[in-house]
Write a protein that holds these residues in place. Structure first.
Motif, short mmCIF file in Angstrom:
data_model
loop_
_atom_site.label_atom_id
_atom_site.label_comp_id
_atom_site.label_asym_id
_atom_site.label_seq_id
_atom_site.Cartn_x
_atom_site.Cartn_y
_atom_site.Cartn_z
N VAL A 137 0.20 -1.08 0.22
CA VAL A 137 0.01 0.18 -0.20
C VAL A 137 0.97 1.31 -0.21
O VAL A 137 0.11 2.41 -0.90
N LEU A 138 1.84 0.86 0.96
CA LEU A 138 3.09 2.62 0.47
C LEU A 138 3.43 2.38 -0.95
O LEU A 138 3.90 4.01 -0.51
N LEU A 139 3.73 1.79 -1.24
CA LEU A 139 4.53 1.31 -2.02
C LEU A 139 3.63 1.87 -3.87
O LEU A 139 4.03 2.76 -4.40
N VAL A 140 2.52 1.93 -3.53
CA VAL A 140 1.76 2.39 -4.05
C VAL A 140 1.12 3.98 -4.32
O VAL A 140 1.30 4.35 -5.41
N VAL A 141 1.14 4.17 -2.82
CA VAL A 141 0.96 5.60 -2.60
C VAL A 141 1.77 6.70 -3.22
O VAL A 141 2.08 7.27 -3.63
N GLY A 142 2.61 5.61 -2.62
CA GLY A 142 5.10 7.02 -3.18
C GLY A 142 4.43 6.85 -4.64
O GLY A 142 5.41 8.29 -4.89
N ALA A 143 4.37 5.57 -5.32
CA ALA A 143 4.27 5.30 -6.81
C ALA A 143 2.81 6.93 -7.64
O ALA A 143 3.85 7.73 -8.05
N TYR A 144 1.86 6.61 -6.58
CA TYR A 144 1.45 7.51 -7.39
C TYR A 144 1.56 8.71 -6.84
O TYR A 144 1.34 10.49 -7.47
N ALA A 145 2.09 9.23 -5.46
CA ALA A 145 2.79 11.00 -5.47
C ALA A 145 3.31 11.14 -6.11
O ALA A 145 3.61 12.50 -6.80
N ALA A 146 4.62 10.65 -6.43
CA ALA A 146 5.84 10.36 -7.35
C ALA A 146 5.44 10.56 -8.91
O ALA A 146 5.70 11.85 -9.21
N TYR A 147 4.44 10.09 -9.39
CA TYR A 147 4.21 10.95 -10.74
C TYR A 147 2.86 12.39 -10.42
O TYR A 147 2.81 12.97 -11.10
N ALA A 148 2.24 12.73 -9.37
CA ALA A 148 1.47 13.39 -9.34
C ALA A 148 2.42 15.05 -9.28
O ALA A 148 1.94 16.04 -10.03
N LEU A 149 3.54 14.61 -8.36
CA LEU A 149 4.54 15.81 -8.73
C LEU A 149 5.39 16.06 -9.52
O LEU A 149 6.08 17.50 -10.36
N ASN A 150 5.59 15.39 -10.18
CA ASN A 150 6.07 15.22 -11.63
C ASN A 150 5.65 15.63 -12.96
O ASN A 150 5.96 16.13 -14.12
N ASN A 151 4.14 15.46 -12.61
CA ASN A 151 3.21 15.81 -13.88
C ASN A 151 3.06 16.55 -12.79
O ASN A 151 0.98 16.22 -13.32
N PRO A 152 2.40 17.94 -13.19
CA PRO A 152 1.58 19.37 -12.91
C PRO A 152 1.33 19.07 -13.27
O PRO A 152 0.99 19.24 -14.50
N LYS A 153 -0.27 20.11 -13.51
CA LYS A 153 -1.66 20.79 -14.23
C LYS A 153 -1.33 21.85 -15.05
O LYS A 153 -0.60 22.33 -14.15
N LEU A 154 -0.99 21.53 -16.14
CA LEU A 154 -1.11 23.24 -16.59
C LEU A 154 -1.73 23.81 -16.84
O LEU A 154 -2.95 24.23 -16.76
N PRO A 155 -0.88 25.37 -16.37
CA PRO A 155 -1.65 26.47 -16.45
C PRO A 155 -2.86 27.15 -17.86
O PRO A 155 -2.67 26.25 -18.40
N GLU A 156 -3.80 27.72 -17.30
CA GLU A 156 -4.99 27.66 -18.40
C GLU A 156 -4.39 28.76 -18.90
O GLU A 156 -4.47 30.13 -18.26
N VAL A 157 -4.44 28.73 -20.45
CA VAL A 157 -3.89 30.49 -20.72
C VAL A 157 -5.12 30.66 -21.68
O VAL A 157 -6.33 29.93 -22.28
N LYS A 158 -5.62 32.09 -21.24
CA LYS A 158 -6.56 32.95 -21.74
C LYS A 158 -6.39 33.55 -23.05
O LYS A 158 -5.16 33.65 -23.32
N GLY A 159 -7.50 33.31 -24.01
CA GLY A 159 -6.85 33.86 -25.12
C GLY A 159 -7.08 32.59 -26.29
O GLY A 159 -6.98 33.24 -27.24
N CYS A 160 -6.32 32.29 -26.06
CA CYS A 160 -6.48 30.91 -26.71
C CYS A 160 -7.60 29.73 -27.57
O CYS A 160 -8.66 30.12 -26.78
N VAL A 161 -7.84 29.39 -28.65
CA VAL A 161 -8.89 29.19 -29.43
C VAL A 161 -8.55 27.45 -29.26
O VAL A 161 -7.55 27.08 -30.01
N ASN A 162 -9.71 26.56 -29.30
CA ASN A 162 -9.59 25.54 -29.91
C ASN A 162 -9.93 25.45 -31.24
O ASN A 162 -11.12 25.69 -31.39
N PRO A 163 -9.02 24.99 -31.77
CA PRO A 163 -9.82 25.43 -33.52
C PRO A 163 -10.08 24.58 -34.22
O PRO A 163 -10.71 24.22 -34.82
N PHE A 164 -10.09 22.96 -33.42
CA PHE A 164 -11.52 22.05 -33.34
C PHE A 164 -13.07 22.53 -33.08
O PHE A 164 -13.72 21.92 -34.20
N ARG A 165 -12.81 23.44 -32.38
CA ARG A 165 -13.96 23.93 -31.95
C ARG A 165 -15.01 24.74 -32.82
O ARG A 165 -15.98 24.51 -33.14
#
Length: 73
Positions: free
Chosen positions: A12-40
């Motif tokens: 359990v600790l191994l799984v929690v540690g692996a998830y924490a390492a994943y979450a810390l290394n892949n932060p959520k990208l900031p939302e950029v205002k003014g950009c348009v999705n071309p497919f929409r």
């Protein structure tokens, strides 16, 4: 019994540690205002239903430039 409990806690600790390492290394990208999705924003030019039967797809593939280029010596 005690060995099994320690093994479960370790896993359990191994799984929690692996998830924490994943979450810390892949932060959520900031939302950029003014950009348009071309497919929409892009509208299709025409809404004509295509014929996707197997025969049509076969002939379309056979008559493509790539296949004809392979057939020529």
């Amino acid at each position: 019994m005690r060995k099994r409990t320690l093994l479960v806690i370790f896993v359990v600790l191994l799984v929690v540690g692996a998830y924490a390492a994943y979450a810390l290394n892949n932060p959520k990208l900031p939302e950029v205002k003014g950009c348009v999705n071309p497919f929409r924003e892009v509208k299709p030019l025409e809404r004509k239903a295509e014929n996707w039967s197997r025969i049509h797809v076969f002939f379309k593939a056979v008559l493509s430039k790539d296949i004809r280029g392979l057939a020529k010596p």
